[in-house]
Design a protein around this motif. Sequence first.
Motif, PDB file in Angstrom:
ATOM      1  N   LYS A  35      -5.441  -4.631   8.500  1.00 37.41           N
ATOM      2  CA  LYS A  35      -6.242  -5.854   8.564  1.00 37.41           C
ATOM      3  C   LYS A  35      -6.758  -6.278   7.195  1.00 37.41           C
ATOM      4  N   GLN A  36      -7.127  -5.308   6.377  1.00 33.52           N
ATOM      5  CA  GLN A  36      -7.767  -5.620   5.104  1.00 33.52           C
ATOM      6  C   GLN A  36      -6.788  -5.842   3.962  1.00 33.52           C
ATOM      7  N   THR A  37      -5.573  -5.308   4.052  1.00 30.39           N
ATOM      8  CA  THR A  37      -4.685  -5.331   2.874  1.00 30.39           C
ATOM      9  C   THR A  37      -3.256  -5.783   3.148  1.00 30.39           C
TER      10      THR A  37
ATOM     11  N   LEU B  45      -4.031  -5.337  -2.059  1.00 32.36           N
ATOM     12  CA  LEU B  45      -2.756  -5.284  -1.344  1.00 32.36           C
ATOM     13  C   LEU B  45      -2.261  -3.857  -1.292  1.00 32.36           C
TER      14      LEU B  45
ATOM     15  N   THR C 126      -2.470 -13.300   6.349  1.00 39.03           N
ATOM     16  CA  THR C 126      -3.551 -14.053   5.712  1.00 39.03           C
ATOM     17  C   THR C 126      -3.949 -13.435   4.388  1.00 39.03           C
ATOM     18  N   ILE C 127      -4.018 -12.116   4.336  1.00 38.40           N
ATOM     19  CA  ILE C 127      -4.371 -11.429   3.090  1.00 38.40           C
ATOM     20  C   ILE C 127      -3.305 -11.676   2.026  1.00 38.40           C
ATOM     21  N   ARG C 128      -2.051 -11.637   2.427  1.00 40.05           N
ATOM     22  CA  ARG C 128      -0.975 -11.846   1.449  1.00 40.05           C
ATOM     23  C   ARG C 128      -0.985 -13.276   0.924  1.00 40.05           C
TER      24      ARG C 128
ATOM     25  N   THR D 261      -8.464  -9.583  -4.010  1.00 38.12           N
ATOM     26  CA  THR D 261      -7.690  -9.222  -2.825  1.00 38.12           C
ATOM     27  C   THR D 261      -6.934  -7.931  -3.107  1.00 38.12           C
TER      28      THR D 261
ATOM     29  N   GLU E  85      -3.601 -15.067   0.459  1.00 40.20           N
ATOM     30  CA  GLU E  85      -4.674 -15.169  -0.529  1.00 40.20           C
ATOM     31  C   GLU E  85      -4.233 -14.686  -1.911  1.00 40.20           C
TER      32      GLU E  85
END
Length: 937
Positions: A579-581, A494, A585-587, A492, A589
């Motif tokens: 959206k990607q970073t 960030l 939801t990304i956080r 992932t 993960e």
Amino acid sequence: MSKKFFLKKTYAEALRGLPEREMKDEPSSPPDNTPENTPDTEIDEIITIWSSPEKSPFKDAITIESDSSDSIYRPPYRKRVKRQLPMLSSSDESLPSLEEILTEDNVCKLVETTKTKKVQDFTSYPGELFNDLFESFTTVNRGLNVEEIFEVIINAEKYPHSVSVPQYVQKPAAFIINRENLKDPRDIRADGNGVWRIRNKAKRRYRVDHTGKLQLMKTTEVTNRSSYELWRTYSFHKETPNFRRLIIEIHGYPHAILQFYFSGDIEPVVLKPHGNAKSKHAAPYRRVAPSTLNRMIELSKSKTSAKSIMKGVINENGGIESCGPSSYPRNEQQVKNIRRTNKEEMDEATEVLHMYDNQEQPFIRKFDVRPDFIVVLASNQQLHDLKRFCTTHPCSIVGIDPTFHFGNFDVTITTYKHPLLQDITPGKHMINRSPVFVGPICVHKKKETTTYFNFFSTLISAEKELKCIKAIGSDGEIALTNAALMAFEGHTQLRCFNHMRKNIQNKLINMGVSLHNRSLILADIFGKSESASIKILGLVDSLTHAEFDIKVNSLKDKWENMSPGFLKWFKTYQEETFKQTMIQTIRSEADLSSLEWYTTNDNESINNAMQKVCGKNLTLPKFITEAKDYVESQENQLKMAIVQEGNYRFKGEYQHLEVPMQTWATWTSEQRKRHIAKVNRCKVQQKEIVNVVAEKNQNICISQPAESCTFSDVPASVLTDMWSKAGDILLIEHAVCKVPGQQDSRRVTSMSNSKTSHYVEYTRKSGRVSCDCYMYKLYKICQHAVAGAEDIGVLNLFITWRNRNKNNFTLTAAVNSTLPSTAGKKPTDKSTWKRHKTSNATATVTTVDGIVLDQSAESNYIFRFLRNTRIMVCYGCGKKFRQNIMEVPEEPQDIVIARKEFRQYVNEAGLLKMSFKKEFVHYHTKKKVCTTQRSIF
């Protein structure tokens, strides 16, 4: 062949037999700063006549030698004296014959003086800086003859010695100094009296004859054991020429005589600043001892900071209070000049290769100069920590951030948090949080994708499991992120919130957006905190890409009015990055909480700490050495935590790894090593969320577990937190109370504020359980609803209803209406961007979605808080909500209803008018209070 003559009184009377004042050929006084002869009593003098001037070793200096006056003044009239000497003959009655003077080997006898001078008894010299530190054995304002010199130096133990070089001696005095006690024999010249000009350095050889008397030897004579070489170094003061210094030494003897005297009358000595001093009021020039200069040169090779070099020199000498003025630098500029002048040009690559070949433990993992210059630094412990902390959940985020100013190369430092430890440093912002450790380091000169990929590949080749690193955070450098995508599988990525916020803010500034509108746009994107317990969510708190797109579309008209063109720029260059970073939801993960941001603050703090410890502008070998020392120091901090010392302690679940100091002291070295190895093998404990929640729910009698909720629009961590808090509420007596007259309603105490409660109501027809808190309006479920449903006994029906009715965020407009809005109002305080800081306290924060998705219906009623507004009068009944704008009524009277209407008002002439456009009007929330013809009820 040389001839020797013995003369009485002065050399002028010996030549002419007349008083000196009657000689017409001799000048009456020495020209141009040449000091006058010091009048002496009857002293024997020796005149040496050389058969050929070219053979004389003193042809450019002195022809008159006096055992007394020679040390003070030697007239430079050699040629004139030589012209007059042939007029003398051995038949002169005033002179002895040559046969009486010369011995068989043509060596002159040392004739005893008629009056032998005795060395004066020593006196304590009151130095201007160090009283009673220097003891002089004589204070006469004259030179010492040969016999006195040999007596003092050879038998120096009989006389008092100075413990160091006397400083600022500006009176006639002579001192005995043991040069073996000096760090450098040349330190004897650093006396604090400014600039000296060396006049000459006379050397004479003497031998002892069979009678025990000293005899002057010829230059051609072979040196034997009974011979001595006497050195006299004459100097005169630059600013006070009459002030003289004489350093007398006998070759092979450690003691020397340092003498100060005046060639004429005693006068004050003038000390001036250095010739290069820019200020007229600069301090007088002070010569620093050569040993101190050499030490400064040595330290400049290992330390780069002028402050640290100066501090090191002073501390080595026991501090300023314990050392003389010549033992420490004049100022930091002198240190910088020495460092620049004595900078060694070394072959850094060769030295690094030598370090690579001779390292006991691997630290330099790779050193390439082609095609890219790269040096990879990583210890075994660093690689092992990355493996056990960053490759499994819960994971520690690997932060990567380039830094500068270490030298003529770039440095990329990785960081990670040590989850077993907590920082207990008093007054530190991150107290009781996991400390940040330095990971592998890359030294490079290019910032390309191949360079970073080479770095990551080297780490993976050293530890294969690092290919499974879970999360990597950076400031968004494209080459670095691309290399990470190529090297690590399924991690992932960030993005630093601070850097992104700053980039967007700079874009808005360049577009000419006002400060007020900038703050509104940034709040829409990143959210904002209304208070310590209320957080308005932004775009970054979206759960899915679809939700993010919906929120961006809802902000289209608002952003176009505030900043035309910004929405297009945002969707083109920034939307995909969010959206990607960056979204929630990304956080999650990366094992971050729903409200926790990722920043590169940890990397920046480590960069600053390393620069303070290691220094700046280092050579590559020096940087490698300092970096290795820094890494070893943090490993020592871990070892100190084992015995409960240092700045770190083990967290509660790992305190079994601690060993009391009393026990540790009784262990052998092997036992200690085994325990340290055990600590280094310890992994982060996997938290069994389901089992813990189920066990806790069983203890608190919650009939349905959190996993029975099959809806996916609420994060699992949020649900777990709700069940946990609901259990805590049920454990508190009278925290859930029935509402009189309402069988299906409950009052549930708020965990964040014990003085308030929430109204929970159950609808039998649908099975819905509702709550008035912000969390419920966001997720259609909250801890109060769960606790109330459990108390009513309908939790299973409530979960069934919630599984059928997924949250589509249609209530966000109602949620936003319950909070104060600053749109269109002049802010009272200027908001400035500050770096996001993580709070130490684990407080309950209520989150509210700050983006309204449906703003089409203007007829909708909204709620407003009276706090931070100028709302005063109810439009329905005309009564005041409060007496002044500073007053805030108690709950629930602090909330009013607002709606846009064509407002009626009375103008200055007393006429009733109607507004041209719809404006907000406000009403009481209770029908009993507001009863007029305009009442909304």
